[in-house]
Design an enzyme around this catalytic site. Structure first.
Site, mmCIF file in Angstrom:
data_model
loop_
_atom_site.group_PDB
_atom_site.id
_atom_site.type_symbol
_atom_site.label_atom_id
_atom_site.label_comp_id
_atom_site.label_asym_id
_atom_site.label_seq_id
_atom_site.Cartn_x
_atom_site.Cartn_y
_atom_site.Cartn_z
ATOM 1 C CE LYS A 56 -4.198 -1.820 0.391
ATOM 2 N NZ LYS A 56 -5.289 -1.719 -0.524
HETATM 3 C C1 PLP Z 1 -2.647 -7.212 3.868
HETATM 4 C C2 PLP Z 1 -3.097 -7.021 2.461
HETATM 5 N N1 PLP Z 1 -3.792 -7.993 1.873
HETATM 6 C C3 PLP Z 1 -4.269 -7.873 0.630
HETATM 7 C C4 PLP Z 1 -4.042 -6.752 -0.134
HETATM 8 C C5 PLP Z 1 -4.703 -6.703 -1.479
HETATM 9 O O1 PLP Z 1 -4.633 -5.554 -2.205
HETATM 10 P P1 PLP Z 1 -5.845 -4.686 -2.757
HETATM 11 O O2 PLP Z 1 -6.445 -3.935 -1.626
HETATM 12 O O3 PLP Z 1 -5.171 -3.791 -3.727
HETATM 13 O O4 PLP Z 1 -6.830 -5.596 -3.435
HETATM 14 C C6 PLP Z 1 -3.255 -5.749 0.428
HETATM 15 C C7 PLP Z 1 -2.825 -4.594 -0.305
HETATM 16 O O5 PLP Z 1 -1.809 -3.974 -0.040
HETATM 17 C C8 PLP Z 1 -2.788 -5.872 1.763
HETATM 18 O O6 PLP Z 1 -2.058 -4.915 2.373
#
Ligand code: PLP
Length: 327
Positions: A43
């Site tokens: 992120k």
């Molecule tokens: C812990 C975690 N899981 C899954 C995701 C999946 O990404 P998105 O929110 O872009 O679908 C993220 C994204 O950074 C994440 O931080």
């Protein structure tokens, strides 16, 4: 290598081969460790891109306030980027947030706004989004990026993560395995990778209890992966297969990654590797697969890595995920 500031540390994360967990002959599984970003997750890429786009388009002015709803990782990334660029940051969170993430957000200097109203499945997302919208309209100079419907979210991955993958693997990958939460990661990676290498296939990984792909809503302990709404950034034409992983299988694999591969990653990473291994069992021999692992494991010490927390939440780990994985 010497960098000018922490923002320059975002991206160019390492890729590691999985050596012990793969039981399929001649197949190779690699993982891209997004936890190596300075805020600890993929992120950070989104936070930087979203803020810089808002600056460019005049949505965010000097001394402005960024307001966002996030269970943790985007909040941490935004708090870090906001602090470095001189903005105020308000994170809208809910009681499911871990103490570690809460303290991390505060450590980066952000303010926390805790909501307390959940839906009938214990999810707080709708309240969090409504609160973020309300704060944006009531605070002068406030900007709400809204990661669920912000095209800069997938673009952050198109312009960085996907190109890093292509530069490491060129046309040699058969599959990329992507966890889905706000769908920024999968949409960005899939759109760009399918342009660069049209034969690559994408496996989407969702959590049992998530409604993103039409699943039945239910309680989930996994964070980041799965959702109580269908995110606006989701493009269903971009993935080739879908796999569901439940909390117990994901947490089992999260622990196995530390024990067998020395990789300390988070729960959605465990879910993603679990789905990748099931995919490999289903494919012909000799496939090359890359799984994207969104964050580091150290923020889950008091949850996924705590036997006490597992017992309190009545999560029974399976003996193995091979063949016994429940879908
Ligand atoms: C812990 C975690 N899981 C899954 C995701 C999946 O990404 P998105 O929110 O872009 O679908 C993220 C994204 O950074 C994440 O931080």
């Amino acid at each position: 290598m010497i960098y000018e500031n922490a923002l320059e540390l975002i991206g160019n994360t390492p890729v590691v081969k999985i050596n012990h967990l793969v039981q399929t002959e001649n197949s190779e599984l690699y993982v891209k460790l997004e936890g190596f970003n300075p805020g600890g997750s993929s992120k950070d890429r989104v936070a930087k891109r979203i803020i810089e786009y808002a600056e460019k388009t005049g949505k965010l002015e000097a001394n402005g306030t960024i307001v966002e709803s996030s269970s943790g990782n985007l909040a941490i990334g935004l708090a870090m980027v906001a602090k470095m660029k001189g903005y105020k940051m308000i994170c809208v969170v809910d009681p499911k947030i871990s103490k570690v993430n809460l303290n991390l957000i505060k450590a980066f200097g952000a303010q926390v706004h805790m909501v307390d109203q959940s839906d009938e499945h214990g999810n707080y997302l709708k309240t969090r989004l409504a609160t973020a919208q309300l704060l944006e309209s009531s605070i002068e100079g406030a900007y709400w990026p809204n990661q669920y419907n912000n095209p800069e979210n997938p673009k952050a991955y198109m312009h960085s993560l996907a190109r890093e993958i292509y530069s490491d693997f060129q046309d040699t990958l058969d599959w990329i395995v992507c966890p889905v939460g706000t769908a920024g990661l999968i949409t960005g990676v899939a759109a760009e990778m399918k342009k660069l290498n049209p034969s690559v296939k994408i496996l989407a990984v969702d959590a049992v209890g998530s409604v993103i792909f039409g699943g039945k809503p239910g309680a989930r302990r996994l964070l980041g992966i799965g959702n109580a709404i269908v995110p606006g950034n989701l493009d269903k034409s971009l993935y080739d297969r879908l796999s569901y992983v439940n909390d117990a299988d994901a947490f089992f694999m999260t622990r196995e990654l530390v024990l067998q591969e020395g990789l300390l990653v988070g729960g959605s990473s465990g879910a993603t590797v679990c789905a990748a291994l099931r995919l490999l069992e289903d494919l012909p021999k000799g496939q090359k697969v890359l799984a994207i692992l969104p964050d580091r494991g150290d923020r889950y010490y008091s949850t996924i890595f705590s036997d006490e927390w597992m017992n309190q939440n009545e999560i029974r780990l399976p003996q193995s995920i091979y063949k016994s994985v429940s879908i």
